[in-house]
Scaffold this motif. Structure first.
Motif, mmCIF file in Angstrom:
data_model
loop_
_atom_site.group_PDB
_atom_site.id
_atom_site.type_symbol
_atom_site.label_atom_id
_atom_site.label_comp_id
_atom_site.label_asym_id
_atom_site.label_seq_id
_atom_site.Cartn_x
_atom_site.Cartn_y
_atom_site.Cartn_z
ATOM 1 N N ARG A 1 19.564 29.455 -16.581
ATOM 2 C CA ARG A 1 19.350 29.982 -15.073
ATOM 3 C C ARG A 1 19.861 28.976 -14.021
ATOM 4 O O ARG A 1 19.662 29.091 -12.796
ATOM 5 N N GLY A 2 20.398 27.855 -14.525
ATOM 6 C CA GLY A 2 20.986 26.790 -13.445
ATOM 7 C C GLY A 2 20.161 25.958 -12.919
ATOM 8 O O GLY A 2 20.260 25.540 -11.897
ATOM 9 N N MET A 3 19.020 25.738 -13.585
ATOM 10 C CA MET A 3 18.005 24.683 -13.018
ATOM 11 C C MET A 3 17.969 23.376 -13.176
ATOM 12 O O MET A 3 18.502 23.077 -14.374
ATOM 13 N N VAL A 4 17.854 22.439 -12.296
ATOM 14 C CA VAL A 4 18.224 21.032 -12.575
ATOM 15 C C VAL A 4 17.003 20.447 -13.363
ATOM 16 O O VAL A 4 17.292 19.790 -14.205
ATOM 17 N N GLU A 5 15.769 21.306 -13.410
ATOM 18 C CA GLU A 5 14.871 20.882 -14.506
ATOM 19 C C GLU A 5 15.298 21.087 -16.053
ATOM 20 O O GLU A 5 14.428 20.362 -16.710
ATOM 21 N N PHE A 6 16.102 21.877 -16.096
ATOM 22 C CA PHE A 6 16.735 21.730 -17.795
ATOM 23 C C PHE A 6 16.788 20.252 -18.202
ATOM 24 O O PHE A 6 16.708 20.044 -19.252
ATOM 25 N N TRP A 7 17.356 19.399 -17.315
ATOM 26 C CA TRP A 7 17.646 18.011 -17.555
ATOM 27 C C TRP A 7 16.370 17.194 -18.114
ATOM 28 O O TRP A 7 16.357 16.373 -19.097
ATOM 29 N N PHE A 8 15.412 17.452 -17.275
ATOM 30 C CA PHE A 8 14.011 16.716 -17.625
ATOM 31 C C PHE A 8 13.556 17.308 -18.968
ATOM 32 O O PHE A 8 12.891 16.551 -19.655
ATOM 33 N N ALA A 9 13.670 18.611 -19.245
ATOM 34 C CA ALA A 9 13.141 19.142 -20.467
ATOM 35 C C ALA A 9 13.938 18.461 -21.653
ATOM 36 O O ALA A 9 13.248 18.023 -22.673
ATOM 37 N N TRP A 10 15.402 18.394 -21.632
ATOM 38 C CA TRP A 10 15.981 17.652 -22.583
ATOM 39 C C TRP A 10 15.771 16.257 -22.779
ATOM 40 O O TRP A 10 15.716 15.801 -23.774
ATOM 41 N N LEU A 11 15.250 15.450 -21.808
ATOM 42 C CA LEU A 11 14.896 14.141 -21.913
ATOM 43 C C LEU A 11 13.663 14.179 -22.577
ATOM 44 O O LEU A 11 13.352 13.272 -23.626
ATOM 45 N N LEU A 12 12.437 14.912 -22.317
ATOM 46 C CA LEU A 12 11.478 14.993 -23.147
ATOM 47 C C LEU A 12 11.705 15.488 -24.605
ATOM 48 O O LEU A 12 11.033 15.027 -25.409
ATOM 49 N N VAL A 13 12.613 16.151 -24.937
ATOM 50 C CA VAL A 13 12.907 16.448 -26.229
ATOM 51 C C VAL A 13 13.594 15.295 -27.064
ATOM 52 O O VAL A 13 13.182 15.097 -28.027
ATOM 53 N N ASP A 14 14.387 14.699 -26.414
ATOM 54 C CA ASP A 14 15.162 13.455 -26.839
ATOM 55 C C ASP A 14 14.103 12.310 -27.208
ATOM 56 O O ASP A 14 14.263 11.672 -28.111
ATOM 57 N N LEU A 15 12.952 12.200 -26.656
ATOM 58 C CA LEU A 15 11.801 11.178 -26.889
ATOM 59 C C LEU A 15 11.259 11.371 -28.161
ATOM 60 O O LEU A 15 10.920 10.291 -28.777
ATOM 61 N N VAL A 16 11.321 12.419 -28.666
ATOM 62 C CA VAL A 16 10.586 12.861 -29.913
ATOM 63 C C VAL A 16 11.842 13.045 -30.910
ATOM 64 O O VAL A 16 11.564 12.807 -32.197
ATOM 65 N N GLY A 17 13.004 13.775 -30.613
ATOM 66 C CA GLY A 17 13.953 13.892 -31.549
ATOM 67 C C GLY A 17 14.659 12.734 -32.061
ATOM 68 O O GLY A 17 15.050 12.733 -33.234
ATOM 69 N N VAL A 18 14.726 11.512 -31.535
ATOM 70 C CA VAL A 18 15.336 10.420 -31.948
ATOM 71 C C VAL A 18 14.371 9.862 -33.301
ATOM 72 O O VAL A 18 14.943 9.774 -34.373
ATOM 73 N N PRO A 19 12.977 9.670 -33.204
ATOM 74 C CA PRO A 19 12.339 9.065 -34.527
ATOM 75 C C PRO A 19 12.430 10.109 -35.414
ATOM 76 O O PRO A 19 12.282 9.713 -36.592
ATOM 77 N N LEU A 20 12.260 11.513 -35.170
ATOM 78 C CA LEU A 20 12.164 12.539 -36.069
ATOM 79 C C LEU A 20 13.217 12.676 -36.938
ATOM 80 O O LEU A 20 13.237 12.520 -38.091
ATOM 81 N N ASN A 21 14.377 12.560 -36.396
ATOM 82 C CA ASN A 21 15.599 12.824 -36.849
ATOM 83 C C ASN A 21 15.948 11.413 -37.992
ATOM 84 O O ASN A 21 16.216 11.606 -39.076
ATOM 85 N N PHE A 22 15.628 10.381 -37.646
ATOM 86 C CA PHE A 22 15.726 9.082 -38.391
ATOM 87 C C PHE A 22 14.729 8.891 -39.316
ATOM 88 O O PHE A 22 15.232 8.992 -40.636
ATOM 89 N N ALA A 23 13.545 9.465 -39.335
ATOM 90 C CA ALA A 23 12.585 9.597 -40.313
ATOM 91 C C ALA A 23 12.729 10.679 -41.524
ATOM 92 O O ALA A 23 12.534 10.453 -42.533
#
Length: 213
Positions: free
Chosen positions: A150-172
């Motif tokens: 939808r071209g929303m700037v907020e998508f970057w904030f959403a990705w950042l929140l996903v990254d905060l959990v994605g890093v430890p989950l993938n390593f684990a």
């Protein structure tokens, strides 16, 4: 194609799979193209989702299922960006901030979706090794990609929140390359967030001209 799920190499005592590595490289390229507001980010994202589906299937069902949604949303985003009237003079999408109503709807959908998917994973343990973080990433990715479509700037904030959990989950869970890539995602997200934020303020003024294709 069995070689895709074979080991490519070992780094820092972590076994790197070909599918995990190649899929995430395409994912990085897609995110970079998204930051440049190029419509080509969507077909590249679709290809990344297809490869990563093969990597995750049978181990992290939530992450594998997420890739199916990623591919569906990638097709939607490609269609949406191609038909969008909010394009700048250089042919790229013109970003905008979501309305408060849109933000509330996305936040509510993310919260309710995470709970629903996590409860599903807990009811069927074979679907996921880590129900809650897996569900969080599953739903968060969908919300982020919808906002991007939808071209929303907020998508970057959403990705950042996903990254905060994605890093430890993938390593684990043994997906080391995905973990390393999520760190790079974080840097790209911060760059993209700043760029889209500034462009949303500039509208379609000449500052938009000269962006890479």
């Amino acid at each position: 194609m069995n070689w895709l799920n074979s080991e490519a190499f070992t780094a820092f005592d972590q076994h790197i799979l070909w599918s995990d590595m190649i899929g995430n490289i395409f994912g990085l390229i897609a995110l970079l193209l998204g930051g440049l507001r190029s419509v080509w980010n969507w077909p590249v994202q679709f290809l990344a989702g297809l490869i990563l589906f093969g990597a995750f299937f049978g181990h992290l069902t939530g992450s594998a299922g997420k890739q199916v949604i990623v591919m569906i949303v990638a097709l939607y985003g490609w269609w949406q960006w191609n038909r969008s009237k909010g394009r700048s003079a250089d042919g790229h999408i013109s970003p905008r901030f979501a309305t408060w109503r849109e933000r509330a709807a996305m936040a509510g959908a993310a919260a309710a979706g995470t709970v629903a998917v996590a409860l599903l994973f807990k009811a069927y343990p074979s679907l996921s090794w880590d129900p809650w973080p897996d569900a969080y990433i599953f739903v968060g990715t969908i919300v982020a990609m919808y906002a991007q479509a939808r071209g929303m700037v907020e998508f970057w904030f959403a990705w950042l929140l996903v990254d905060l959990v994605g890093v430890p989950l993938n390593f684990a869970n043994g997906y080391a390359f995905s973990g390393f890539v999520y760190v790079i995602y974080g840097a790209l997200v911060l760059w993209g967030m700043r760029d889209w934020w500034l462009r949303s303020r500039q509208g379609t003024r000449p500052a938009l001209e000269g962006a890479p294709a």
